[in-house]
Each structure stands twice: as C-alpha cells, then as structure tokens.
Design a protein around this motif. Sequence first.
Motif, PDB file in Angstrom:
ATOM      1  N   GLY A 164      35.900  50.431  52.120  1.00 52.90           N
ATOM      2  CA  GLY A 164      36.888  49.934  52.576  1.00 52.90           C
ATOM      3  C   GLY A 164      37.223  48.565  51.993  1.00 52.90           C
ATOM      4  N   ALA A 165      35.873  48.179  51.348  1.00 52.23           N
ATOM      5  CA  ALA A 165      35.979  46.688  50.774  1.00 52.23           C
ATOM      6  C   ALA A 165      36.548  46.601  49.412  1.00 52.23           C
ATOM      7  CB  ALA A 165      34.816  46.030  50.746  1.00 52.23           C
ATOM      8  N   THR A 166      37.470  45.698  49.199  1.00 47.47           N
ATOM      9  CA  THR A 166      37.938  45.559  47.536  1.00 47.47           C
ATOM     10  C   THR A 166      37.855  44.128  47.576  1.00 47.47           C
ATOM     11  OG1 THR A 166      40.071  44.765  48.829  1.00 47.47           O
ATOM     12  CG2 THR A 166      39.883  47.027  48.422  1.00 47.47           C
ATOM     13  N   THR A 167      37.811  43.810  46.126  1.00 46.28           N
ATOM     14  CA  THR A 167      37.472  42.469  45.399  1.00 46.28           C
ATOM     15  C   THR A 167      38.772  42.124  44.697  1.00 46.28           C
ATOM     16  OG1 THR A 167      35.034  43.336  45.228  1.00 46.28           O
ATOM     17  CG2 THR A 167      35.863  41.335  44.135  1.00 46.28           C
ATOM     18  N   PRO A 168      39.452  41.351  45.217  1.00 51.69           N
ATOM     19  CA  PRO A 168      40.939  40.736  44.589  1.00 51.69           C
ATOM     20  C   PRO A 168      40.326  39.971  43.493  1.00 51.69           C
ATOM     21  CG  PRO A 168      40.606  39.632  46.590  1.00 51.69           C
ATOM     22  CD  PRO A 168      39.474  40.725  46.730  1.00 51.69           C
ATOM     23  N   SER A 169      41.394  39.903  42.563  1.00 46.28           N
ATOM     24  CA  SER A 169      40.968  38.872  41.503  1.00 46.28           C
ATOM     25  C   SER A 169      40.779  37.418  41.790  1.00 46.28           C
ATOM     26  CB  SER A 169      41.900  38.950  40.316  1.00 46.28           C
ATOM     27  OG  SER A 169      42.019  38.054  39.482  1.00 46.28           O
ATOM     28  N   GLY A 170      39.784  36.771  41.210  1.00 48.17           N
ATOM     29  CA  GLY A 170      39.660  35.425  41.613  1.00 48.17           C
ATOM     30  C   GLY A 170      38.768  35.124  42.771  1.00 48.17           C
ATOM     31  N   THR A 171      38.375  36.105  43.421  1.00 50.61           N
ATOM     32  CA  THR A 171      37.243  35.863  44.554  1.00 50.61           C
ATOM     33  C   THR A 171      35.924  36.322  44.154  1.00 50.61           C
ATOM     34  OG1 THR A 171      37.767  38.066  45.626  1.00 50.61           O
ATOM     35  CG2 THR A 171      39.377  35.939  46.222  1.00 50.61           C
ATOM     36  N   GLY A 172      34.933  35.972  44.828  1.00 52.46           N
ATOM     37  CA  GLY A 172      33.509  36.425  44.832  1.00 52.46           C
ATOM     38  C   GLY A 172      33.034  35.799  43.556  1.00 52.46           C
ATOM     39  N   ASP A 173      33.349  34.672  43.173  1.00 55.87           N
ATOM     40  CA  ASP A 173      32.925  34.089  41.613  1.00 55.87           C
ATOM     41  C   ASP A 173      31.359  33.374  41.893  1.00 55.87           C
ATOM     42  OD1 ASP A 173      34.693  30.693  41.572  1.00 55.87           O
ATOM     43  OD2 ASP A 173      33.667  31.746  43.344  1.00 55.87           O
ATOM     44  N   GLY A 174      30.940  33.375  43.098  1.00 55.03           N
ATOM     45  CA  GLY A 174      29.793  33.005  43.212  1.00 55.03           C
ATOM     46  C   GLY A 174      29.357  31.471  42.716  1.00 55.03           C
ATOM     47  N   PHE A 175      30.713  30.624  42.969  1.00 58.47           N
ATOM     48  CA  PHE A 175      30.393  29.321  42.737  1.00 58.47           C
ATOM     49  C   PHE A 175      28.919  28.614  43.688  1.00 58.47           C
ATOM     50  CE2 PHE A 175      31.381  24.884  44.187  1.00 58.47           C
ATOM     51  CZ  PHE A 175      31.391  24.524  42.812  1.00 58.47           C
ATOM     52  N   GLN A 176      28.008  28.236  42.945  1.00 62.59           N
ATOM     53  CA  GLN A 176      26.938  27.519  43.451  1.00 62.59           C
ATOM     54  C   GLN A 176      27.244  25.958  43.691  1.00 62.59           C
ATOM     55  OE1 GLN A 176      24.593  29.396  44.725  1.00 62.59           O
ATOM     56  NE2 GLN A 176      25.534  31.418  44.091  1.00 62.59           N
ATOM     57  N   GLY A 177      27.689  25.437  44.663  1.00 63.79           N
ATOM     58  CA  GLY A 177      27.868  24.234  44.833  1.00 63.79           C
ATOM     59  C   GLY A 177      26.813  23.502  45.171  1.00 63.79           C
ATOM     60  N   LEU A 178      25.616  24.257  45.945  1.00 60.61           N
ATOM     61  CA  LEU A 178      24.673  23.389  46.180  1.00 60.61           C
ATOM     62  C   LEU A 178      23.372  23.990  45.454  1.00 60.61           C
ATOM     63  CD1 LEU A 178      24.976  24.093  50.322  1.00 60.61           C
ATOM     64  CD2 LEU A 178      25.287  22.058  48.853  1.00 60.61           C
ATOM     65  N   ASP A 179      23.606  24.822  44.476  1.00 62.05           N
ATOM     66  CA  ASP A 179      22.360  25.211  43.788  1.00 62.05           C
ATOM     67  C   ASP A 179      22.068  23.842  42.726  1.00 62.05           C
ATOM     68  OD1 ASP A 179      20.717  26.355  41.849  1.00 62.05           O
ATOM     69  OD2 ASP A 179      22.275  27.537  40.608  1.00 62.05           O
ATOM     70  N   PRO A 180      20.595  23.548  43.078  1.00 66.08           N
ATOM     71  CA  PRO A 180      20.156  22.467  42.314  1.00 66.08           C
ATOM     72  C   PRO A 180      19.681  22.687  40.883  1.00 66.08           C
ATOM     73  CG  PRO A 180      18.560  23.190  43.810  1.00 66.08           C
ATOM     74  CD  PRO A 180      19.747  23.889  43.906  1.00 66.08           C
ATOM     75  N   HIS A 181      19.743  23.819  40.405  1.00 69.99           N
ATOM     76  CA  HIS A 181      19.129  24.204  39.349  1.00 69.99           C
ATOM     77  C   HIS A 181      20.051  24.412  38.053  1.00 69.99           C
ATOM     78  CE1 HIS A 181      15.180  23.843  41.372  1.00 69.99           C
ATOM     79  NE2 HIS A 181      15.802  25.017  42.019  1.00 69.99           N
ATOM     80  N   ARG A 182      21.580  24.442  38.250  1.00 73.99           N
ATOM     81  CA  ARG A 182      22.421  24.797  37.196  1.00 73.99           C
ATOM     82  C   ARG A 182      22.233  24.158  36.093  1.00 73.99           C
ATOM     83  NH1 ARG A 182      25.163  22.372  41.401  1.00 73.99           N
ATOM     84  NH2 ARG A 182      26.877  20.991  41.032  1.00 73.99           N
ATOM     85  N   ALA A 183      22.472  24.433  34.880  1.00 73.31           N
ATOM     86  CA  ALA A 183      22.360  24.029  33.853  1.00 73.31           C
ATOM     87  C   ALA A 183      23.211  22.865  33.288  1.00 73.31           C
ATOM     88  CB  ALA A 183      22.549  24.903  32.517  1.00 73.31           C
ATOM     89  N   THR A 184      24.446  22.753  34.270  1.00 75.40           N
ATOM     90  CA  THR A 184      25.240  21.606  33.925  1.00 75.40           C
ATOM     91  C   THR A 184      25.098  20.249  34.350  1.00 75.40           C
ATOM     92  OG1 THR A 184      26.748  22.499  35.613  1.00 75.40           O
ATOM     93  CG2 THR A 184      27.101  23.420  33.520  1.00 75.40           C
ATOM     94  N   LEU A 185      23.987  20.279  35.390  1.00 72.36           N
ATOM     95  CA  LEU A 185      23.732  18.997  35.987  1.00 72.36           C
ATOM     96  C   LEU A 185      23.412  17.787  35.183  1.00 72.36           C
ATOM     97  CD1 LEU A 185      21.678  20.302  39.378  1.00 72.36           C
ATOM     98  CD2 LEU A 185      24.092  19.505  39.177  1.00 72.36           C
ATOM     99  N   ARG A 186      23.690  16.608  35.403  1.00 73.76           N
ATOM    100  CA  ARG A 186      23.331  15.618  34.605  1.00 73.76           C
ATOM    101  C   ARG A 186      22.792  14.426  35.713  1.00 73.76           C
ATOM    102  NH1 ARG A 186      23.514  19.009  31.534  1.00 73.76           N
ATOM    103  NH2 ARG A 186      24.681  18.987  29.528  1.00 73.76           N
ATOM    104  N   PRO A 187      21.703  14.674  36.303  1.00 76.69           N
ATOM    105  CA  PRO A 187      21.193  13.819  37.372  1.00 76.69           C
ATOM    106  C   PRO A 187      21.165  12.352  36.839  1.00 76.69           C
ATOM    107  CG  PRO A 187      19.476  15.181  36.778  1.00 76.69           C
ATOM    108  CD  PRO A 187      20.639  15.763  36.125  1.00 76.69           C
ATOM    109  N   ARG A 188      20.577  12.123  35.540  1.00 74.38           N
ATOM    110  CA  ARG A 188      20.627  10.895  35.096  1.00 74.38           C
ATOM    111  C   ARG A 188      21.841  10.009  34.907  1.00 74.38           C
ATOM    112  NH1 ARG A 188      15.866  11.746  30.343  1.00 74.38           N
ATOM    113  NH2 ARG A 188      14.174  12.600  31.432  1.00 74.38           N
TER     114      ARG A 188
END
Length: 468
Positions: free
Chosen positions: A245-269
């Motif tokens: 019965g589950a459905t996945t509407p467009s635009g959801t379940g994108d896995g945004f990792q707001g707390l992921d400390p290892h994403r390649a786009t980070l620029r801590p310096r």
Amino acid sequence: MLTVLGFAMIATFLVLIMMKRMSPIAALVLIPALFCVAVGQGAQLGDYVIEGVGKLAPTAAMLMFAIVYFGVMIDVGLFDPIVRGILRFCKADPVRVVVGTAVLAAIVSLDGDGSTTFMITVSAMYPLYKRLGMSLVVMTGVAATANGVMNTLPWGGPTARAATALKLDAADIFVPMIPALGMGLLFVFALAYVLGRRERKRIGYLTLDEVLVPEKETETVLVAVGGGGVDLTKKAAGGSGDTPGATTPSGTGDGFQGLDPHRATLRPRLYWFNAGLTLALLTAMILELLPIPVLFLLGAALALTVNYPKMDEQKARIAAHADNVLNVAGMVFAAAVFTGVLTGTGMVKHMADWLVGAIPEGMGPHMALVTGVLSLPLTYFMSNDGFYFGVLPVLAEAGAAHGVSPLEIARASLVGQALHMSSPLVPAVYVLVGMAKVEFGDHTRFTVKWAALTSLVVLGAGLLFGII
C-alpha cells in the motif's frame, strides 16, 4: 458582475488546488486566463500578464538567487551545527522539535523578509522532521504562521504600507500593538506544543542514537493522507518489495542528509567565511544598502566562487538546486498572471467596494473591529499593496465619519497577517512548500484554519487591551 466573477475565480482556484485537480502553476495561469475571457477582456490578457510579470520580476530574481545562495550554504555545512544543536536540545522529542520550529521562525523573521525566514528555517529543521518521520505540513504551517505574526514589524512591510496609506507614523501604529501581537505569538507557541504532542502520540519517542543513525538501511517515504497529515512508511533500501500500500510521490524520499558529516560538498575550512558572508548579507538587507535581488545575486556568485572555484563544481551545485529554482520562479511568474488579471480587469476593486459597501450602517462606530475581521479574507485574497493602498483608506474614511481614529483602523488592519503569509499570492510561501517538498494544497488545508485562529487571537487581544 466583476465582483461575482472575482470571488468565483478565487474559489475555483482554491478548490482545484486543494482537491489536487490541477497543479498550482497550471491553476494560476489557466483559471485567470479563462475568467479574463469570460469578462470580455480577453484581448487585454497579454497586457495584464506583462504588467503582472513586470511587478513580480524582481521578486522572482531575488528568490532564484536566494535559493542558490542558501542551497550552497546547506551544501557547505553552514547550518549543520545549528541542526545538531537543535536536535540535542530537542532530544528527539517531536514536541520540542515543533516548538523549536516556531521559535526559530520567529527569531529569523526579525530580518523582515519571509523568503529568507523560510529558507533558513526549512534548512535547519527539514532534516529533523525527515529523520523523526514527522509531518512536514506541521513544519510549514507553524513556520508560516509564526512568520505571519512577525511580518507586522515596521520594516516587514504591512505596517509601513498602512502608515503610508493613512499618512501616519509607523511607530504609532506598531508599538501599541506589541501586546496583542505578543499574545498572537504565544498562541503560535502553544499551537506548536499541541501539534507536537499530536506528533509525539503518532510516532512516539526516539532516542538520540536512533535518530543519528545514517539512513542506509531504510528509506523514509512520506505519503500525504486526509486532513493534511502525513503517513510514514518505510522500505528496505536495497529490497525488492515495498510495504504493501505504500507509494512514493514525486519529490519525497530524497534522502537529504542534513547531519551527514562526510558529504563531499562540505567546506569546513571556509565555515567562518560563509558565516560572515551570510551575516553581512542579512545586515545589508535590513539596512537596505542595495536592493535585495542584487544582494542575493552578488552573494550567490561570491559563495559559489569561493567555495567551489572549479567550473565543474559550480555547475554541479547550480544543477543540484535547479529543481527548486525552477519550481519557485515558475510559481512566481504564474502568480503574476493571477494578480495581473485580478487587478487589470478591475475584479479586486469591485470585490473590495462590495465588501465595504456591505457593512451595515450600524457598524460604523465599530469600524476598527470590522477592519480587523475583513483583514483576514482581504489580505488572503489580495496582495498587501492592494489591501493597504486600495481598501484601507476607504475603511479609514468610513471609520472617521463615525469618530473612529485612523490609528485604530491601521492597527486593526495588521490582524490578518498571520493568515496572509499562506496566501497563494505571496511568493515566499512557494519557497516554503518547495524546499519542504510539501504540496501547496496540503499546506493550505492544514494551515489556513490555524492561521485564521491566530489572527482572531490577535484581534481579540487588541480589543481586550483597548488597542483596537
């Protein structure tokens, strides 16, 4: 005739988008075009649209570059400490998360710009709602209502418009209203608490360790259900079958990792550079050193150049946020068709005149109360410019004939702002629902009743304290 058609056009639009019969963009374009032909002014449709687009083009440009700017700030990790701090403070408790959303939206609203408020609030809170499996319409509803109350700040727009239209001092309008607006804000916090308890009952408690586990084994799928709520289902990330019965509407379940400390786009310096740039940008906005679209254009260009000096990296970041940019800019230009037709055909003027004319003679001494009540539907169905410069002077004149002070009329006119911020004619609301990946119809169904109640609380407090 124009009055009836004006109300019919607005009602048709709201019904179709809330029933999800049409997308907001299609409804904002096709419905006014049809009604423009119906009133016999189809030949002028092009002129009305071009005029509307011209007025909203700076807003669209501001939103486009603001989304790119804050998108880059999310990518580089500027808001990660805020998210972690709020999460630890909230202790994975839905009640604290929703209340924290209201508090954060109210604080950020001090800059006077709704779009910026929603970008920062959603950027900080969206990962928490996703990780906890909370309803995203709760986030958008609470943020919009809190911002609506704070939108009455003298530099936020409505107060300045009321002061200009009635030739009054903005401070004389706003300062006496602070107790009533304070009650409205307290009501928003209380509402957030109640909604948070509802969410806690629905999903229960989670430990901080559970929330911080990377989303590798399961993927959260949010499915809209009746009443504006959101149901939560899960499926295995690498599995072959979904939950029945589950459905996945467009635009959801994108896995945004707001707390992921290892994403390649980070620029801590470059963290303090980005923090300083953002603070400078917001300061320049408040001080009005340059037009807001220009500030965000310069800020986006500088942020991209410094954080991602390679051309390929810049293209990748722009492409990553192109979906949000296109959706929001498209909404704004589509809304230009709606507002252009409403104004150009004279529907807005006739609707306002009809409403003012429908006020019984015996209500004259109570014009402040009448203005407060009328501000709810009028600021929802009209732009602030249309209401404050077109309708408010008429209401003030009617009140003056019965001895009602223009100051009282001006203060009462601010009451409807909590509801106004969820109006389909407010470009900032499309930033809110777009970044939160919430259907506009779901947001409207959920928020309007609470926002209207908040406005009535402000009105009641104003009457109780003798301000209105």
